[in-house]
Design a protein around this motif. Structure first.
Motif, short mmCIF file in Angstrom:
data_model
loop_
_atom_site.label_atom_id
_atom_site.label_comp_id
_atom_site.label_asym_id
_atom_site.label_seq_id
_atom_site.Cartn_x
_atom_site.Cartn_y
_atom_site.Cartn_z
N GLU A 154 1.98 1.69 -3.48
CA GLU A 154 0.85 2.15 -4.30
C GLU A 154 0.58 3.63 -4.08
OE1 GLU A 154 -3.98 1.34 -4.54
OE2 GLU A 154 -2.67 -0.21 -3.69
N ARG A 155 0.65 4.08 -2.82
CA ARG A 155 0.42 5.49 -2.53
C ARG A 155 1.41 6.39 -3.24
NH1 ARG A 155 -2.36 6.94 2.27
NH2 ARG A 155 -3.41 5.17 3.28
N HIS A 156 2.64 5.89 -3.43
CA HIS A 156 3.68 6.69 -4.07
C HIS A 156 3.79 6.43 -5.58
CE1 HIS A 156 5.48 8.54 -0.48
NE2 HIS A 156 5.15 7.43 0.14
N GLU A 216 0.54 4.17 5.66
CA GLU A 216 0.98 5.50 6.09
C GLU A 216 2.20 5.36 7.00
OE1 GLU A 216 -2.14 7.89 7.67
OE2 GLU A 216 -3.51 7.48 6.01
N ASP A 240 -2.28 0.52 6.59
CA ASP A 240 -2.77 0.89 5.26
C ASP A 240 -1.71 1.64 4.47
OD1 ASP A 240 -4.92 0.79 3.37
OD2 ASP A 240 -5.32 2.91 3.75
N ARG A 252 0.83 -1.20 0.00
CA ARG A 252 0.00 0.00 0.00
C ARG A 252 0.87 1.25 0.00
NH1 ARG A 252 -3.45 1.98 -1.23
NH2 ARG A 252 -4.63 2.88 0.51
N TRP A 253 1.99 1.21 0.74
CA TRP A 253 2.92 2.35 0.73
C TRP A 253 3.42 2.59 -0.69
CZ3 TRP A 253 8.19 2.52 -0.52
CH2 TRP A 253 8.83 3.73 -0.23
#
Length: 372
Positions: free
Chosen positions: A156-158, A351, A349, A153-154
Motif C-alpha cells: 500500500e505504501r508503494h 516499513e 506497519d 501495508r508495504w
C-alpha cells in the motif's frame, strides 16, 4: 557540507547514475518502448485481451522505468547548474538548497541501484506470497496475520496492487495460512529475500500468566507465472475438491461450495483458493497459484541437476532469517545481513524497505563470493 564536498557528491552521484543507465541500456529501453507503442496502437490489439494486457502492462513498466531515469538525470543536471551559480554568486541559500536536493538524490539513486542487482530469471515478475503459522500455537497464528498485514501495508505504501487468493483462519485468532500476490515491477526479485522463517518474541496476549512466548511463521515467495512459461497441468494430474468458504471463527462467508482445493498428484503440491465469488473463479485462481509452485519446483529440480544450489541462502530458506523482539527489549534484526531497527511496530506497519535493500545486497554479495 563545504562546496568542494558538494562537487564531489555530484561527481559520485553522476557515476552511480551513469552505471545504472548502462545496466538499464537506455537505447534498447527507448527502442522497446517504440515497438510496444506500435503494438498498443494496433486496431486489433484488444481482440486478444490477454495479449493486450501483457503489452499495455509492459509499456507502462518500461515507460515508468525510462521516466524515472530521465527524471533523475534531469534533477542531477539541475543541481549541478544550481551549485555552479551558487559558487559564482556566493549564494549560501542556493547552496543549502542544492545540499538538500543531493541528499534526496542520494537516497533515490541508491534505491534504483538496488534494482540493478535484480538480474535473476524471474526477478522482474509479480510476487506470490504464502504465509504459514508454524511453531507457537495461537501466538504463531497471530504472528502470521501480523506478517500478512506487514506486506500488505508495504504494498500500500508503494501503491502496488494486491490480490488475495486464500486465507485460512485459525480457531482462536490469526491465520493458519494466507496466499496473495503483489503486482509490481520486480516484485518477486524484491520480495524473494523475505523468504524464510520469521521469529517473534513477546509477552503473549493469549497467556493468562503474561509469560514471554516465542513463535514462528514461514514466508514463501514465488514468481507469478506467465503464458510463456508453458507450465502444462494435465487434468489427469490434479484432483479438485470443493468446500465452503469460511471466515474468522469459522463463520460462514458463503452458503455454496465455492472454495476450491487442487492437489497436484505427481508432486503432492496442494493449493486452495476461497476468496473469489464463484467456484470457477476460485479454480482459475488456484491453478495460477499451482503453476507458480510448479514453476519453482521445476527451477529447484533444474538447479539440483546442475549442482547449482550453493550456500547463498537459496537452499536454506527454512532457517530463521529475521527476529522480531518486543520483550524484554524492542528490536527487529535480520540474522543474515545484521540490519536492525528498534521499532517493531513501524516494521509491522510496512516499513521494511531497509531490510529488503540490505537483503538484496547481501544475496548479491553471497552469490559473488560463492562464484569466486
Amino acid at each position: 557540507m563545504a562546496a568542494v564536498d558538494l562537487s564531489q557528491t555530484l561527481s559520485d552521484l553522476d557515476k552511480s547514475l551513469a552505471s545504472i543507465e548502462a545496466v538499464a541500456d537506455m537505447p534498447k529501453l527507448r527502442n522497446d518502448l517504440a515497438e510496444l507503442g506500435e503494438e498498443v496502437g494496433a486496431p486489433d490489439l484488444w481482440d486478444d485481451q490477454d495479449n493486450a494486457q501483457r503489452v499495455t502492462s509492459a509499456l507502462s513498466v518500461k515507460q515508468s522505468e525510462l521516466d524515472r531515469l530521465v527524471g533523475l538525470r534531469g534533477r542531477l543536471d539541475d543541481a549541478a547548474m544550481m551549485l555552479e551559480m551558487a559558487e559564482e554568486e556566493g549564494d549560501a541559500d542556493t547552496r543549502a538548497e542544492v545540499e538538500r536536493e543531493l541528499k534526496k538524490l542520494s537516497k533515490d539513486i541508491a534505491t534504483l541501484e538496488v534494482r540493478t542487482l535484480l538480474s535473476g530469471e524471474y526477478d522482474s515478475r509479480d510476487a506470490l506470497l504464502t504465509i504459514r503459522a508454524e511453531a507457537g500455537g495461537v501466538d504463531a497464528a497471530d504472528f502470521a496475520e501480523k506478517l500478512m498485514r506487514m506486506y500488505l501495508r508495504w504494498a500500500e505504501r508503494h501503491g502496488y496492487a494486491v490480490e488475495v487468493y486464500d486465507t485460512s483462519y485459525a480457531e482462536e485468532a490469526g491465520l493458519k495460512s494466507a496466499t496473495f500476490s503483489i503486482k509490481a515491477p520486480f516484485a518477486y526479485g524484491t520480495l524473494s529475500v523475505e523468504q524464510g522463517t520469521h521469529r517473534l518474541v513477546r509477552i503473549s496476549p493469549f497467556d493468562n500468566q503474561g509469560r514471554r512466548q516465542t513463535s514462528f511463521a514461514g514466508v514463501e515467495v514465488l514468481p507469478v507465472t506467465e503464458e510463456t512459461d508453458s507450465i502444462d497441468v494435465p487434468e489427469g494430474d490434479i484432483r479438485v475438491d470443493v468446500f465452503r468458504s469460511s471466515g474468522p471463527g469459522g463463520q460462514s462467508v458463503n452458503t455454496t461450495d465455492s472454495a476450491v482445493r487442487i492437489t497436484h498428484l505427481p508432486t503432492g503440491i496442494v493449493v486452495s483458493c476461497q476468496n473469489e465469488k464463484s467456484q470457477l473463479q476460485n479454480k482459475a485462481a488456484a491453478l495460477r497459484v499451482l503453476q507458480s509452485r510448479l514453476l519453482e519446483h521445476a527451477r529447484i529440480e533444474r538447479e539440483k541437476e546442475m549442482n547449482a544450489l550453493k550456500s547463498d541462502g537459496a537452499g536454506s530458506w527454512g532457517a530463521q532469517m529475521r527476529s522480531y523482539v518486543m520483550n524484554p527489549y524492542q528490536m527487529v534484526k535480520d540474522l543474515r545481513t545484521e540490519h536492525e531497527v528498534g521499532n517493531p511496530e513501524a516494521v509491522f506497519d510496512g516499513e521494511i524497505d531497509g531490510f529488503i535493500d540490505a537483503g538484496i545486497r547481501w544475496r548479491k554479495q553471497s552469490q559473488i563470493s560463492a562464484g569466486s
